[in-house]
Write a protein that holds these residues in place. Sequence first.
Motif, PDB file in Angstrom:
ATOM      1  N   ASP A  59      -6.536 149.154  -2.830  1.00 20.82           N
ATOM      2  CA  ASP A  59      -7.065 148.354  -3.944  1.00 20.82           C
ATOM      3  C   ASP A  59      -8.297 147.567  -3.516  1.00 20.82           C
ATOM      4  O   ASP A  59      -9.161 147.245  -4.333  1.00 20.82           O
ATOM      5  N   ILE A 104     -11.114 153.300  -8.887  1.00 25.27           N
ATOM      6  CA  ILE A 104     -11.739 153.807 -10.117  1.00 25.27           C
ATOM      7  C   ILE A 104     -10.654 154.172 -11.136  1.00 25.27           C
ATOM      8  O   ILE A 104     -10.719 153.782 -12.304  1.00 25.27           O
ATOM      9  N   GLN A 105      -9.642 154.876 -10.656  1.00 26.98           N
ATOM     10  CA  GLN A 105      -8.538 155.305 -11.527  1.00 26.98           C
ATOM     11  C   GLN A 105      -7.833 154.114 -12.139  1.00 26.98           C
ATOM     12  O   GLN A 105      -7.468 154.110 -13.310  1.00 26.98           O
ATOM     13  N   ASN A 106      -7.661 153.093 -11.306  1.00 34.09           N
ATOM     14  CA  ASN A 106      -6.898 151.896 -11.669  1.00 34.09           C
ATOM     15  C   ASN A 106      -7.715 150.913 -12.485  1.00 34.09           C
ATOM     16  O   ASN A 106      -7.191 149.928 -12.984  1.00 34.09           O
ATOM     17  N   LYS A 107      -9.023 151.154 -12.569  1.00 28.43           N
ATOM     18  CA  LYS A 107      -9.956 150.208 -13.222  1.00 28.43           C
ATOM     19  C   LYS A 107      -9.803 148.800 -12.653  1.00 28.43           C
ATOM     20  O   LYS A 107      -9.848 147.799 -13.349  1.00 28.43           O
ATOM     21  N   TRP A 108      -9.598 148.717 -11.354  1.00 34.30           N
ATOM     22  CA  TRP A 108      -9.557 147.422 -10.649  1.00 34.30           C
ATOM     23  C   TRP A 108      -9.822 147.679  -9.166  1.00 34.30           C
ATOM     24  O   TRP A 108      -9.224 148.569  -8.569  1.00 34.30           O
ATOM     25  N   PRO A 149     -18.846 149.104 -13.934  1.00 33.57           N
ATOM     26  CA  PRO A 149     -18.184 149.599 -15.149  1.00 33.57           C
ATOM     27  C   PRO A 149     -16.710 149.935 -14.956  1.00 33.57           C
ATOM     28  O   PRO A 149     -15.969 150.058 -15.935  1.00 33.57           O
ATOM     29  N   TYR A 150     -16.280 150.092 -13.716  1.00 33.80           N
ATOM     30  CA  TYR A 150     -14.856 150.366 -13.444  1.00 33.80           C
ATOM     31  C   TYR A 150     -14.098 149.110 -13.030  1.00 33.80           C
ATOM     32  O   TYR A 150     -13.001 149.193 -12.471  1.00 33.80           O
ATOM     33  N   ASN A 151     -14.715 147.963 -13.256  1.00 31.38           N
ATOM     34  CA  ASN A 151     -14.079 146.686 -12.884  1.00 31.38           C
ATOM     35  C   ASN A 151     -13.828 146.595 -11.373  1.00 31.38           C
ATOM     36  O   ASN A 151     -12.828 146.050 -10.928  1.00 31.38           O
ATOM     37  N   ILE A 152     -14.749 147.178 -10.624  1.00 28.76           N
ATOM     38  CA  ILE A 152     -14.686 147.069  -9.159  1.00 28.76           C
ATOM     39  C   ILE A 152     -15.838 146.149  -8.755  1.00 28.76           C
ATOM     40  O   ILE A 152     -17.006 146.460  -9.026  1.00 28.76           O
TER      41      ILE A 152
END
Length: 222
Positions: A59, A104-108, A149-152
């Motif tokens: 994460d 990316i998958q987790n959007k966090w 854009p992926y909340n990373i």
Amino acid sequence: MNKKTVLITGTSRGIGFAIRKILEKEKYVIVAPNRQELNLADKHSVEYFIHKNRNLNIDILINNAGINNPEWIQNLDDKNIEESMEVNLISPIKLIKAFVGHMIQNKWGRIVNISSIFGVVARGKQVMYAATKHGLNGVTKALALELGPYNILVNSVCPGFTNTDLVKRNSKEKNAEIACDIPLGRFAEPEEIAECVLFLISEKNTYMNGANIMIDGGFTCR
Ligand SMILES: NC(=O)c1ccc[n+]([C@@H]2O[C@H](COP(=O)([O-])OP(=O)(O)OC[C@H]3O[C@@H](n4cnc5c(N)ncnc54)[C@H](OP(=O)(O)O)[C@@H]3O)[C@@H](O)[C@H]2O)c1
């Protein structure tokens, strides 16, 4: 209980050790390979580590390990050039590439690159250190754009002179001279850098992205 999984490099001592201690207190799940498990100077070791851990869901990634072998330009040998590039810049990029998929998958996700004031300013004998740390700050900015854009959230922490082995190899006189140029009159302690990293990777950081955060007691203000 905090169940987020953090991959962090270079935790055997110094700033990385202080970050690991603070992460343990906060109950993060920590993946902290030692140099035998992940040698950032060795392409094959990096490849092997990535392959072996390909199913690991990371994460948060903290690229902390770094080296600095100061040398005048005419004395700079290929080993120094290549090792500095691998440890400080190329391997951190490969680790981000390898482990960003889950974020990316987790959007966090959170990525922190431990850079340096010499990622923003420079001084003599620091060609490789400045080149790689400026490069790392560039990586941070590019990824802030790419991964926002992926909340990373991707940030660099740029410590000034910090009491670790990296500066202890200088003479006491030289370090005392440097300290005189720091408005706070002293070097940082590794724990002071770790506190900032803790904030950056936490849920409390919701909007800081693409920053190169100087923690240098005001050294670079002049
Ligand atoms: N101290 C400062 O004044 C200062 C200032 C600005 C930025 N920084 C940055 O902060 C980060 C940590 O520095 P520090 O002062 O804590 O350094 P340090 O005390 O010298 O510790 C360096 C860490 O990186 C690891 N490391 C070195 N080469 C490695 C390799 N090839 N593969 C895997 N791990 C490797 C070391 O592992 P081993 O124990 O196995 O050698 C150690 O855990 C670095 O990126 C550094 O550039 C430090």
